[in-house]
Design a protein around this motif. Structure first.
Motif, PDB file in Angstrom:
ATOM      1  N   UNK A   1       0.820  -1.214   0.000  1.00 38.29           N
ATOM      2  CA  UNK A   1       0.000   0.000   0.000  1.00 38.29           C
ATOM      3  C   UNK A   1       0.847   1.254   0.000  1.00 38.29           C
ATOM      4  N   UNK A   2       1.973   1.239   0.723  1.00 42.35           N
ATOM      5  CA  UNK A   2       2.832   2.416   0.805  1.00 42.35           C
ATOM      6  C   UNK A   2       3.472   2.744  -0.536  1.00 42.35           C
ATOM      7  N   UNK A   3       3.627   1.746  -1.393  1.00 41.80           N
ATOM      8  CA  UNK A   3       4.212   1.985  -2.708  1.00 41.80           C
ATOM      9  C   UNK A   3       3.325   2.863  -3.590  1.00 41.80           C
ATOM     10  N   UNK A   4       2.055   2.997  -3.236  1.00 38.49           N
ATOM     11  CA  UNK A   4       1.110   3.754  -4.062  1.00 38.49           C
ATOM     12  C   UNK A   4       1.118   5.245  -3.765  1.00 38.49           C
ATOM     13  N   UNK A   5       1.865   5.671  -2.754  1.00 36.76           N
ATOM     14  CA  UNK A   5       1.891   7.085  -2.378  1.00 36.76           C
ATOM     15  C   UNK A   5       3.252   7.441  -1.792  1.00 36.76           C
ATOM     16  N   UNK A   6       3.693   8.683  -1.980  1.00 40.28           N
ATOM     17  CA  UNK A   6       4.994   9.086  -1.426  1.00 40.28           C
ATOM     18  C   UNK A   6       4.907   9.617   0.001  1.00 40.28           C
ATOM     19  N   UNK A   7       3.739   9.553   0.616  1.00 45.92           N
ATOM     20  CA  UNK A   7       3.547  10.161   1.931  1.00 45.92           C
ATOM     21  C   UNK A   7       4.470   9.572   2.986  1.00 45.92           C
ATOM     22  N   UNK A   8       4.824  10.412   3.952  1.00 46.43           N
ATOM     23  CA  UNK A   8       5.648   9.971   5.074  1.00 46.43           C
ATOM     24  C   UNK A   8       4.813   9.112   6.024  1.00 46.43           C
ATOM     25  N   UNK A   9       5.483   8.362   6.889  1.00 49.36           N
ATOM     26  CA  UNK A   9       4.789   7.521   7.854  1.00 49.36           C
ATOM     27  C   UNK A   9       5.250   7.846   9.269  1.00 49.36           C
ATOM     28  N   UNK A  10       4.389   7.514  10.218  1.00 48.12           N
ATOM     29  CA  UNK A  10       4.728   7.613  11.639  1.00 48.12           C
ATOM     30  C   UNK A  10       4.377   6.281  12.276  1.00 48.12           C
ATOM     31  N   UNK A  11       5.245   5.810  13.178  1.00 46.77           N
ATOM     32  CA  UNK A  11       5.042   4.513  13.825  1.00 46.77           C
ATOM     33  C   UNK A  11       4.925   4.722  15.329  1.00 46.77           C
ATOM     34  N   UNK A  12       3.846   4.207  15.911  1.00 47.71           N
ATOM     35  CA  UNK A  12       3.647   4.265  17.362  1.00 47.71           C
ATOM     36  C   UNK A  12       3.374   2.856  17.859  1.00 47.71           C
ATOM     37  N   UNK A  13       4.053   2.451  18.932  1.00 53.29           N
ATOM     38  CA  UNK A  13       3.881   1.110  19.486  1.00 53.29           C
ATOM     39  C   UNK A  13       3.254   1.195  20.872  1.00 53.29           C
ATOM     40  N   UNK A  14       2.405   0.213  21.182  1.00 55.44           N
ATOM     41  CA  UNK A  14       1.717   0.133  22.471  1.00 55.44           C
ATOM     42  C   UNK A  14       1.849  -1.287  23.004  1.00 55.44           C
ATOM     43  N   UNK A  15       1.722  -1.438  24.324  1.00 57.51           N
ATOM     44  CA  UNK A  15       1.809  -2.781  24.910  1.00 57.51           C
ATOM     45  C   UNK A  15       0.734  -2.985  25.956  1.00 57.51           C
ATOM     46  N   UNK A  16       0.535  -4.248  26.297  1.00 61.91           N
ATOM     47  CA  UNK A  16      -0.358  -4.590  27.391  1.00 61.91           C
ATOM     48  C   UNK A  16       0.276  -4.172  28.711  1.00 61.91           C
ATOM     49  N   UNK A  17      -0.531  -4.115  29.743  1.00 64.34           N
ATOM     50  CA  UNK A  17      -0.016  -3.740  31.057  1.00 64.34           C
ATOM     51  C   UNK A  17       0.734  -4.915  31.690  1.00 64.34           C
ATOM     52  N   UNK A  18       1.709  -4.579  32.497  1.00 67.92           N
ATOM     53  CA  UNK A  18       2.476  -5.585  33.223  1.00 67.92           C
ATOM     54  C   UNK A  18       2.180  -5.468  34.717  1.00 67.92           C
ATOM     55  N   UNK A  19       2.528  -6.507  35.446  1.00 69.17           N
ATOM     56  CA  UNK A  19       2.252  -6.538  36.876  1.00 69.17           C
ATOM     57  C   UNK A  19       2.954  -5.385  37.594  1.00 69.17           C
ATOM     58  N   UNK A  20       2.252  -4.693  38.476  1.00 71.94           N
ATOM     59  CA  UNK A  20       2.889  -3.601  39.230  1.00 71.94           C
ATOM     60  C   UNK A  20       3.936  -4.096  40.219  1.00 71.94           C
ATOM     61  N   UNK A  21       4.009  -5.420  40.404  1.00 77.26           N
ATOM     62  CA  UNK A  21       4.990  -5.978  41.326  1.00 77.26           C
ATOM     63  C   UNK A  21       6.390  -6.046  40.720  1.00 77.26           C
ATOM     64  N   UNK A  22       6.469  -5.855  39.401  1.00 80.77           N
ATOM     65  CA  UNK A  22       7.776  -5.883  38.762  1.00 80.77           C
ATOM     66  C   UNK A  22       8.610  -4.685  39.216  1.00 80.77           C
ATOM     67  N   UNK A  23       9.902  -4.905  39.383  1.00 88.13           N
ATOM     68  CA  UNK A  23      10.799  -3.827  39.815  1.00 88.13           C
ATOM     69  C   UNK A  23      10.865  -2.728  38.750  1.00 88.13           C
ATOM     70  N   UNK A  24      10.888  -3.140  37.494  1.00 92.23           N
ATOM     71  CA  UNK A  24      10.957  -2.164  36.402  1.00 92.23           C
ATOM     72  C   UNK A  24       9.909  -2.512  35.357  1.00 92.23           C
ATOM     73  N   UNK A  25       9.147  -1.532  34.953  1.00 96.13           N
ATOM     74  CA  UNK A  25       8.109  -1.734  33.937  1.00 96.13           C
ATOM     75  C   UNK A  25       8.776  -1.879  32.569  1.00 96.13           C
ATOM     76  N   UNK A  26       8.631  -3.038  31.892  1.00 96.58           N
ATOM     77  CA  UNK A  26       9.315  -3.230  30.613  1.00 96.58           C
ATOM     78  C   UNK A  26       8.580  -2.643  29.413  1.00 96.58           C
ATOM     79  N   UNK A  27       7.379  -2.060  29.635  1.00 97.44           N
ATOM     80  CA  UNK A  27       6.568  -1.629  28.494  1.00 97.44           C
ATOM     81  C   UNK A  27       7.233  -0.513  27.692  1.00 97.44           C
ATOM     82  N   UNK A  28       7.993   0.365  28.372  1.00100.00           N
ATOM     83  CA  UNK A  28       8.618   1.476  27.646  1.00100.00           C
ATOM     84  C   UNK A  28       9.701   0.979  26.690  1.00100.00           C
ATOM     85  N   UNK A  29      10.578   0.128  27.176  1.00100.35           N
ATOM     86  CA  UNK A  29      11.645  -0.379  26.309  1.00100.35           C
ATOM     87  C   UNK A  29      11.076  -1.267  25.216  1.00100.35           C
TER      88      UNK A  29
END
Length: 263
Positions: A178-206
């Protein structure tokens, strides 16, 4: 001559109103409206139970406006301040400019062509058809938004990592068609499910920032020019689409084919 002969004769007519007469046909119209509304309601209930989430989203997108409405209006109600984008003469007279309107119309057509190419399954391989089960598209003010999401038992990335699964590679190839049909730029955004609050570090950002980067690399490997990537964003677990924050449905990418006038 007697007084009785000169007295005027008065005739009284009594108007007889029968009880329980005809009341007109207004009730029939009201009853027909009620029956139509009930039929529409039951059809809606049936559709909600007989369709998948992706099919319901497709139905909603079908009935949504496909022409982006400007955030700031010049006084009219339409997307082009009360003028049709097909009326170049009108736009030129009111100061909008006919050529820019024609370009906007062409840009919209290109986005629609890209959307059709991404969603179409005619003649595609089984692998690509399976990949398209992970894809939903919609046209917005920002451009063509392509949502790519996990399905139960079929994740886009190896869980907990940024390693793409084979289906994600197939998704990148489908999108690039589909992208081959237009020269428009793209933006990519990634999302994740929630993780347990008991984790020392939330891995969703990385995870989300890494997956956005990997998605860019996959698209470029499928043929996307590196100059077309406008931005990469990792949102962590902050924007769930499911009522259950820990649902795998929240593991998703939003890849936007940006409108040319917003680049």
């Amino acid at each position: 001559m007697s007084d009785d002969a000169l007295r005027p004769i008065i005739i009284k007519r009594k108007k007889v109103v029968g009880g329980g007469g005809h009341h007109g046909g207004a009730w029939k119209v009201a009853y027909a409206d009620f029956v139509t509304a009930m039929m529409a309601f039951f059809m809606l209930m049936w559709l909600l139970n007989a369709t998948t989430e992706k099919q319901r989203k497709g139905l909603a997108d079908y009935f949504s406006p496909t022409i982006a409405v400007a955030r700031v209006s010049g006084g009219g109600d339409g997307a082009f301040s009360g003028s049709s984008f097909q009326s170049e003469d009108s736009l030129a007279q009111n100061g909008t400019g006919g050529s820019s309107s024609a370009m906007s119309a062409r840009g919209l057509t290109q986005l629609e062509d890209a959307q059709l190419a991404i969603e179409s399954r005619s003649g595609d391989s089984v692998t690509k058809n399976r990949a398209k089960q992970h894809i939903a598209t919609r046209l917005t003010d920002e451009g063509l938004v392509i949502e790519v999401f996990d399905l139960e038992g079929s994740p886009l990335f190896d869980p907990g990592t940024t390693t793409p699964m084979p289906v994600m590679q197939a998704v990148a190839e489908v999108l690039q068609e589909g992208f081959d049909l237009t020269p428009n730029a793209i933006a990519v955004a990634a999302h994740s499910q929630a993780f347990s609050p008991l984790l020392i570090e939330n891995p969703s950002w990385s995870l989300t920032t890494g997956r956005a980067q990997v998605t860019r690399e996959l698209l470029e490997g499928a043929g996307l020019s590196p100059e077309r990537t406008a931005r990469l964003t990792g949102h962590g677990q902050n924007k769930p689409v499911s009522d259950d924050p820990m649902s795998v449905r929240n593991n998703r990418l939003e890849i936007i084919l940006l409108r040319s006038d917003l680049q």
